[in-house]
Design an enzyme around this catalytic site. Sequence first.
Site: not given
Ligand code: GLN
Length: 488
Positions: A78, A158, A182
Site C-alpha cells: 500500500k 482505503s 481499511s
Molecule cells: N473507511 C474508514 C475511514 O475512512 C477507515 C479507513 C481506514 O481504516 N484507514 O476512516
Amino acid sequence: MIKPTHLQLHEIKKILADGQISPLTLLNEIYQEIDEHQNLNNYVTLTKNLAFQQAEISYERIKKGNARPLEGIPIGVKDLYLVKGELATSCSEVLRDFVAPFESHITKNLWEKSGAICIGKLNMDEFAMGSSNRTSCFGPSINPWSIKNGKELVPGGSSGGSASAVAAGTCFAALGSDTGGSVRQPASFCGVVGFKPSYGRCSRRGMIAYASSFDQAGILTRSVQDAAIMMDQMIGNDPLDATSAKMPKPNLENANISMHGKVVGYPANWMTIIDESVVNAWKKALNIFADLGAKIEPIELLNFDSYLSVYYLLTTAEAASNLARYTGICYGNKTKEDIGSAYNKTFELFGEEVKRRIFTGLHDLSSENYNLEYNLGLQTRSYIKRQFTDLFNKIDLIVYPSSPREAFALDNVFQNPAESYHEDVFTVLANLIGSPAISVPIGYGKTGLPLGIHLMSEPFSEELLISAAKEVEAKADFIDFLRSYHDK
Ligand code: GLN
C-alpha cells in the site's frame, strides 16, 4: 494447469523452495499479470529495479539451500509504507513527488529477514481516508468482480488497490493498513482475506499516519493460511515505535485451537437492520461454529452508530494533528514564496475528504469544543474498552458481517459524507478497543458478489482468531475470483 500467479502464497512458497520455478521467472509472470490488469488501476508505482535485484538474491539463496521464510514471493505494498528510494505518496497530490528517505520497519523485515520481493506500490484512498478508493489522486482502483455484473464496482477502501490486486492475482499478498476497517471492508468487497492484528502488534514506523491511536498494519491474501504466514513475519517489537507491544510472538501459521467449548457471541440487536442475504451469511458462520461444538450466545452491544460517532470524532482530531506537518516547508508543495503562501498552496492540494476531516478535527480540538467533543470522545472510548474487557471474560469470539452490503458501483453517489461513513459501521469497533479482527469470505450477497464474515477476539489473542478463521474458511461456500471467473 493453474498458472503459478494464480496459486496461493503457501502453494507458491513450496514451489519456489523446491526450485520448480525460479524467482526471476515468477517475477516476470507477475509483471505480465499486472500489465494485463492495468484497467484495475491498482499499482501506482512499479518498483522493478528493486524487485529484480531482490529476485536475483532469492535465486542465489534458494540455489544454496539457504532460503528465508518468504524467499522470492512477490508482494504488493500500500502506498503509505515507506520503501527507501521509492515514491510514497499516500495517493495524495501533497506527496506526489515524495521519495521515502528510509525504510518502514515492516517492509525492512519483509525484504531483509523474510526474503519477500517488493513489486510495487498500491492504490488507496488519499491518506487512508475513505471506503471506496475513490479519493485517490491517481483515480479509483477497480474491483475485479466488476466483470461479473457488467458495471464498474469499487474494491472498497482505503486499501482498495491491495484487495483488488490480491483478488486479481497480481501479487500473492498485499500490505494494507487498518484505522477503522481499511483491510477488512475491501477484503469483504473483493472476496479475499483481510487481517488486522491487535493495536501494537506491528510497528507503525515508516507508515504515513492517519490517526495514530487507531492505525495498524494489516494484510490481504487469498487464504487465511497465507495471512497467518505473512503476519508471522510482520509482527514484532520495534524499540523506535513507543506504541509497539513487547509481547511474545504468536505462531499463527500453525495456529490450531479447537473451537469446542468456545463461546461465540453475536450482537443480536444488529441483526434486524441489515439485508437478508447478509443475515443469511452471518447465520451460516454461526452454524459453522455451532457444528464445531462452540456455544453460540446473543450479546447486547451499543447501537453500531455510537461506535461510529466516537471513531470519527477521535480520528478526525488525530488526523488534523498528524496532517499539520504538510505545510510546504518539509513536505508538500515547496514554493519559494513566503510561509503563508507555502501553507495555503499545500493545503489546496488536499482532496475534499481530507480537508473535511482536517476541519472537523480542528473544530473538535478547539478550546470551545474540546471538553464537549474531543474529551468526551476519549472518555467514551475508555468506557467502551472497559465494557469489552468485561465481555471478553465471558465470550471468546464476536462474529458478525464485515460490511452491511456487497461492493457498490463506482458511480454510486453518496447523498452526504455521513452516508459514506456508514460503510465502516461494523469494522471501527476493533480499532476502538485495539482487538485483532479478520474478514473471511463466507458466501455471496443478493447480486452474487462476495460477502465477508468478521471475527474479532480479545487483544493479543491472534492464535485463537486465526484458528477460528481457518475453520470458517474451510466450511464457507465461496470460490475466489481467480478460480471462479478469471480461469474461464
Ligand atoms: N473507511 C474508514 C475511514 O475512512 C477507515 C479507513 C481506514 O481504516 N484507514 O476512516
